[in-house]
Design a protein around this motif. Structure first.
Motif, PDB file in Angstrom:
ATOM      1  N   VAL A 406       0.832  -1.096  -0.045  1.00 55.80           N
ATOM      2  CA  VAL A 406      -0.110   0.100   0.135  1.00 55.80           C
ATOM      3  C   VAL A 406       0.845   1.405  -0.017  1.00 55.80           C
ATOM      4  O   VAL A 406       0.395   2.347  -0.732  1.00 55.80           O
ATOM      5  N   LYS A 407       1.999   1.251   0.769  1.00 54.87           N
ATOM      6  CA  LYS A 407       2.790   2.451   0.880  1.00 54.87           C
ATOM      7  C   LYS A 407       3.653   2.729  -0.382  1.00 54.87           C
ATOM      8  O   LYS A 407       3.839   3.586  -1.018  1.00 54.87           O
ATOM      9  N   TYR A 408       4.164   1.428  -0.756  1.00 55.08           N
ATOM     10  CA  TYR A 408       5.205   1.651  -2.011  1.00 55.08           C
ATOM     11  C   TYR A 408       5.108   0.704  -2.962  1.00 55.08           C
ATOM     12  O   TYR A 408       5.828   0.878  -4.141  1.00 55.08           O
ATOM     13  N   GLY A 409       4.284  -0.240  -3.091  1.00 62.10           N
ATOM     14  CA  GLY A 409       4.269  -1.299  -4.231  1.00 62.10           C
ATOM     15  C   GLY A 409       3.052  -1.503  -4.977  1.00 62.10           C
ATOM     16  O   GLY A 409       2.426  -0.459  -5.284  1.00 62.10           O
ATOM     17  N   ALA A 410       2.518  -2.525  -5.322  1.00 63.09           N
ATOM     18  CA  ALA A 410       1.552  -2.701  -6.291  1.00 63.09           C
ATOM     19  C   ALA A 410       0.142  -2.204  -5.855  1.00 63.09           C
ATOM     20  O   ALA A 410      -0.606  -1.448  -6.697  1.00 63.09           O
ATOM     21  N   LEU A 411      -0.215  -1.945  -4.496  1.00 64.60           N
ATOM     22  CA  LEU A 411      -1.466  -1.383  -4.055  1.00 64.60           C
ATOM     23  C   LEU A 411      -1.238   0.179  -4.031  1.00 64.60           C
ATOM     24  O   LEU A 411      -2.384   0.736  -3.589  1.00 64.60           O
ATOM     25  N   SER A 412      -0.321   0.630  -4.306  1.00 56.01           N
ATOM     26  CA  SER A 412       0.013   2.303  -4.161  1.00 56.01           C
ATOM     27  C   SER A 412      -0.425   3.045  -5.425  1.00 56.01           C
ATOM     28  O   SER A 412      -0.574   3.913  -5.583  1.00 56.01           O
ATOM     29  N   VAL A 413      -0.696   2.136  -6.470  1.00 56.76           N
ATOM     30  CA  VAL A 413      -1.288   2.603  -7.897  1.00 56.76           C
ATOM     31  C   VAL A 413      -2.397   1.914  -8.290  1.00 56.76           C
ATOM     32  O   VAL A 413      -2.471   0.592  -7.869  1.00 56.76           O
ATOM     33  N   PRO A 414      -3.471   2.670  -9.102  1.00 63.45           N
ATOM     34  CA  PRO A 414      -4.784   1.853  -9.565  1.00 63.45           C
ATOM     35  C   PRO A 414      -4.346   0.654 -10.337  1.00 63.45           C
ATOM     36  O   PRO A 414      -5.272  -0.654 -10.419  1.00 63.45           O
ATOM     37  N   SER A 415      -3.294   0.555 -11.131  1.00 57.47           N
ATOM     38  CA  SER A 415      -2.975  -0.434 -12.186  1.00 57.47           C
ATOM     39  C   SER A 415      -2.281  -1.839 -11.517  1.00 57.47           C
ATOM     40  O   SER A 415      -2.029  -2.889 -12.162  1.00 57.47           O
ATOM     41  N   GLY A 416      -1.822  -1.672 -10.160  1.00 61.64           N
ATOM     42  CA  GLY A 416      -1.164  -2.798  -9.485  1.00 61.64           C
ATOM     43  C   GLY A 416      -1.747  -3.808  -9.258  1.00 61.64           C
ATOM     44  O   GLY A 416      -2.964  -3.849  -8.830  1.00 61.64           O
ATOM     45  N   ARG A 417      -1.214  -4.841  -9.342  1.00 53.82           N
ATOM     46  CA  ARG A 417      -1.885  -6.445  -9.030  1.00 53.82           C
ATOM     47  C   ARG A 417      -0.806  -7.230  -8.275  1.00 53.82           C
ATOM     48  O   ARG A 417       0.371  -7.113  -8.019  1.00 53.82           O
ATOM     49  N   ILE A 418      -1.585  -8.162  -7.422  1.00 53.57           N
ATOM     50  CA  ILE A 418      -0.683  -9.042  -6.399  1.00 53.57           C
ATOM     51  C   ILE A 418      -1.384 -10.494  -6.945  1.00 53.57           C
ATOM     52  O   ILE A 418      -2.401 -10.703  -6.899  1.00 53.57           O
ATOM     53  N   SER A 419      -0.339 -11.445  -6.840  1.00 52.34           N
ATOM     54  CA  SER A 419      -0.715 -12.893  -6.969  1.00 52.34           C
ATOM     55  C   SER A 419      -0.179 -13.525  -5.918  1.00 52.34           C
ATOM     56  O   SER A 419       1.057 -13.464  -5.623  1.00 52.34           O
ATOM     57  N   VAL A 420      -0.913 -14.645  -5.285  1.00 54.87           N
ATOM     58  CA  VAL A 420      -0.446 -15.272  -4.240  1.00 54.87           C
ATOM     59  C   VAL A 420      -0.619 -16.627  -4.398  1.00 54.87           C
ATOM     60  O   VAL A 420      -1.909 -16.758  -4.623  1.00 54.87           O
ATOM     61  N   ARG A 421      -0.068 -17.442  -4.414  1.00 55.04           N
ATOM     62  CA  ARG A 421      -0.227 -18.985  -5.297  1.00 55.04           C
ATOM     63  C   ARG A 421       0.564 -19.957  -4.408  1.00 55.04           C
ATOM     64  O   ARG A 421       1.523 -19.712  -3.772  1.00 55.04           O
ATOM     65  N   ARG A 422       0.223 -21.158  -4.491  1.00 56.66           N
ATOM     66  CA  ARG A 422       0.855 -22.140  -3.829  1.00 56.66           C
ATOM     67  C   ARG A 422       2.097 -22.760  -4.932  1.00 56.66           C
ATOM     68  O   ARG A 422       1.606 -22.884  -5.821  1.00 56.66           O
ATOM     69  N   VAL A 423       3.323 -22.755  -4.374  1.00 54.25           N
ATOM     70  CA  VAL A 423       4.462 -23.114  -5.399  1.00 54.25           C
ATOM     71  C   VAL A 423       5.336 -24.177  -5.025  1.00 54.25           C
ATOM     72  O   VAL A 423       5.842 -24.571  -5.912  1.00 54.25           O
ATOM     73  N   GLY A 424       4.815 -24.616  -4.014  1.00 50.97           N
ATOM     74  CA  GLY A 424       5.540 -26.042  -3.515  1.00 50.97           C
ATOM     75  C   GLY A 424       4.942 -26.731  -2.220  1.00 50.97           C
ATOM     76  O   GLY A 424       4.299 -25.917  -1.479  1.00 50.97           O
ATOM     77  N   ALA A 425       5.028 -28.143  -2.154  1.00 49.76           N
ATOM     78  CA  ALA A 425       4.487 -28.513  -0.794  1.00 49.76           C
ATOM     79  C   ALA A 425       5.342 -29.763  -0.724  1.00 49.76           C
ATOM     80  O   ALA A 425       5.389 -30.927  -1.449  1.00 49.76           O
ATOM     81  N   THR A 426       5.986 -29.962   0.381  1.00 49.27           N
ATOM     82  CA  THR A 426       6.662 -31.448   0.771  1.00 49.27           C
ATOM     83  C   THR A 426       5.951 -31.632   2.082  1.00 49.27           C
ATOM     84  O   THR A 426       4.900 -31.072   2.803  1.00 49.27           O
ATOM     85  N   ASP A 427       6.707 -32.818   2.556  1.00 47.66           N
ATOM     86  CA  ASP A 427       6.022 -33.266   3.971  1.00 47.66           C
ATOM     87  C   ASP A 427       6.645 -32.443   5.087  1.00 47.66           C
ATOM     88  O   ASP A 427       6.015 -32.479   6.254  1.00 47.66           O
ATOM     89  N   GLU A 428       7.578 -31.611   4.837  1.00 49.16           N
ATOM     90  CA  GLU A 428       7.857 -30.790   5.796  1.00 49.16           C
ATOM     91  C   GLU A 428       7.326 -29.375   5.997  1.00 49.16           C
ATOM     92  O   GLU A 428       7.071 -28.676   6.949  1.00 49.16           O
ATOM     93  N   ALA A 429       7.165 -28.891   4.530  1.00 47.28           N
ATOM     94  CA  ALA A 429       6.594 -27.325   4.463  1.00 47.28           C
ATOM     95  C   ALA A 429       5.860 -27.410   3.310  1.00 47.28           C
ATOM     96  O   ALA A 429       5.932 -27.862   2.298  1.00 47.28           O
ATOM     97  N   ARG A 481       4.831 -27.705   8.339  1.00 50.84           N
ATOM     98  CA  ARG A 481       3.471 -28.407   8.521  1.00 50.84           C
ATOM     99  C   ARG A 481       3.596 -29.170  10.155  1.00 50.84           C
ATOM    100  O   ARG A 481       4.731 -29.561  10.421  1.00 50.84           O
ATOM    101  N   SER A 482       2.662 -28.998  10.605  1.00 53.24           N
ATOM    102  CA  SER A 482       2.501 -29.446  12.091  1.00 53.24           C
ATOM    103  C   SER A 482       2.452 -30.913  12.091  1.00 53.24           C
ATOM    104  O   SER A 482       1.925 -31.385  11.259  1.00 53.24           O
TER     105      SER A 482
END
Length: 482
Positions: A406-429, A481-482
């Protein structure tokens, strides 16, 4: 039970018909003596002429019998009837007999007497003799004494048979009630041995409980009472006339379907004032006790979490104060972080502190600035549940990333976007990636703030790696992973 009372109704009617036939033969002069079979010998009664023949025969009958004229006056009552009605032989009158009946039975008796002068009729009436209620089967037939016309009525006491039938019905009803009861019911005799129990009790007791003592039939402990208390004590008190009510106990039989019960016991008084044993009822408390234990566990967990949260708040306060230059900056940063904590706690509270989805945590932190459905936030593969501790840490990380965007990045301008996705999964994390697009060019900060520390350390063994790519901030978040 007397021999007459033990006869069935069909047997009684057969014997009365036999007596009527004998009376007819006496009246017609076909016989001049009657042979009566007693228990150990036979007696011969010689019949004289006229009414004396009837009286002789009536006295040989083991049922009550009386002769009435056409006006309803009592001509003669035999010894058996006087004994049934508890009056002296020869003293019974029609009015005295009527006086033993209530209005309803008086009507029934008069109808029978009138009908019996024309044809054979039967009826049941009830009367009081002394302090006892008696039930009588009356059978009347037409009777002729020379020129006198009337009716002969026999009286058979069926009280014992009715009482026996009532007792059988009462026992059947008691067994039906016992079998239908939802609560476990166990009946013990005076020695404390199980004599009866229903199906609900069978689910608590050991195998073949009948004949065993109560303590042998069902193993109980009393956590809220002294160790001196035992199952047999309950039975002993109840059979001694001291009821026990609402005592909680735990079932110690591993195979029992019920683990906690509430016991009540009361003396079993069948008749009079003599105690025949006791009745023990056991109400299933398993679900209620499980809920109480779960509630206690939650209270303990809540106490633990509150202490941890307060410690975390104090640490955030101290670290924020160390990195901010002005009171206004401190107030803004500290308030934002506390609000992030509050948002995650609200989600956890609504979910009863059970597993929370990552998508919900992310949505709560982004909510003041953008919704997941606005098109500026793209998520993928986040219907993943995390425990409460991880949810709190993840909430802080998302808060710091959102605040920076919000201060400096994608949400500070109307055209900005953010992608949040899962990129990996193991038994540990589990690894997720936060990546900003179409925002202002990114330049690395000159110094590391507390926000970066929160991002990198909040997830314990997991952690996060923050990269200030000129095209947009990228953060790889590793969730253990707990």
């Amino acid at each position: 039970m007397s021999a007459v009372s033990a006869l069935s109704r069909a047997e009684l009617e057969a014997r009365l018909e036999e007596a009527e036939e004998t009376l007819r033969a006496i009246r017609d002069g076909e016989i001049d003596a009657v042979v009566v079979r007693a228990a150990d010998e036979e007696q011969v009664f010689t019949l004289e002429g006229g009414g004396q023949s009837y009286r002789t025969f009536m006295e040989t009958m083991d049922v009550g019998a009386a002769a009435f004229d056409q006006d309803g006056q009592l001509l003669y009552a035999n010894q058996a009837l006087c004994a049934l009605l508890d009056c002296a032989h020869g003293s019974l009158t029609a009015s005295a007999l009527i006086a033993l009946l209530d209005p309803a039975n008086q009507g029934a008796f008069r109808r029978l007497l009138a009908q019996a002068q024309r044809e054979r009729r039967s009826a049941e009436i009830h009367l009081r003799v002394g302090d006892a209620e008696r039930s009588m089967l009356l059978t009347g037939t037409p009777l002729e004494f020379g020129v006198v016309h009337g009716a002969a009525i026999t009286f058979t006491d069926i009280s014992e048979r009715e009482q026996a039938a009532a007792a059988r019905e009462s026992e059947r009803l008691a067994r039906a009630i016992l079998a239908s009861a939802n609560e476990a019911v166990i009946v013990c005799d005076r020695a404390g041995r199980v004599t009866h129990l229903n199906g609900a009790a069978m689910r608590i007791c050991a195998e073949a409980p009948v004949g065993k003592t109560f303590a042998e039939a069902i193993a109980l402990s009393f956590p809220e009472a002294s160790e001196l208390m035992s199952s047999d004590d309950i039975v002993t008190m109840a059979t001694a006339g001291l009821p026990v009510q609402g005592l909680e106990a735990a079932v110690r039989i591993p195979s029992a379907a019920i683990t906690d019960v509430m016991i009540s016991a009361a003396p079993l008084v069948v008749s009079g004032e003599r105690t025949q044993g006791c009745v023990v009822t056991l109400v299933d408390l398993s679900q209620r006790k499980a809920a109480e234990r779960h509630q206690a566990l939650l209270m303990g967990e809540l106490d633990h979490r509150v202490k941890n949260t307060l410690t975390m708040v104090m640490a955030i306060c101290a670290r924020t104060a160390a990195h901010e230059r002005t009171i206004e900056d401190f107030q803004k940063s500290f308030t934002g972080r506390i609000q992030a904590l509050a948002a995650t706690h609200t989600l956890l509270s609504n979910a009863s502190w059970q597993n929370l989805h990552i998508r919900d945590v992310l949505a709560a932190e982004l909510a003041p600035f953008a919704s997941l459905s606005s098109g500026r936030i793209v998520t993928d593969g986040f219907d993943i549940a995390v425990d409460a501790k991880t949810a709190v840490s993840l909430g802080l990380v998302f808060h710091e990333l959102t605040t920076n965007a919000v201060k400096y990045g994608a949400l500070s301008v109307p055209s900005g976007r953010i992608s949040v996705r899962r990129v990996g999964a193991t038994d540990e994390a589990l690894t997720i990636e936060w990546q900003e697009h179409d925002g202002p060019p990114v330049t690395p900060p000159q110094s590391s703030g507390f926000g970066q520390t929160l991002i990198s350390r909040s997830l314990g063994n997991g952690g996060a790696k923050l990269e200030f790519d000129p095209a947009g901030v990228v953060c790889q978040i590793s969730i253990p992973r707990s």
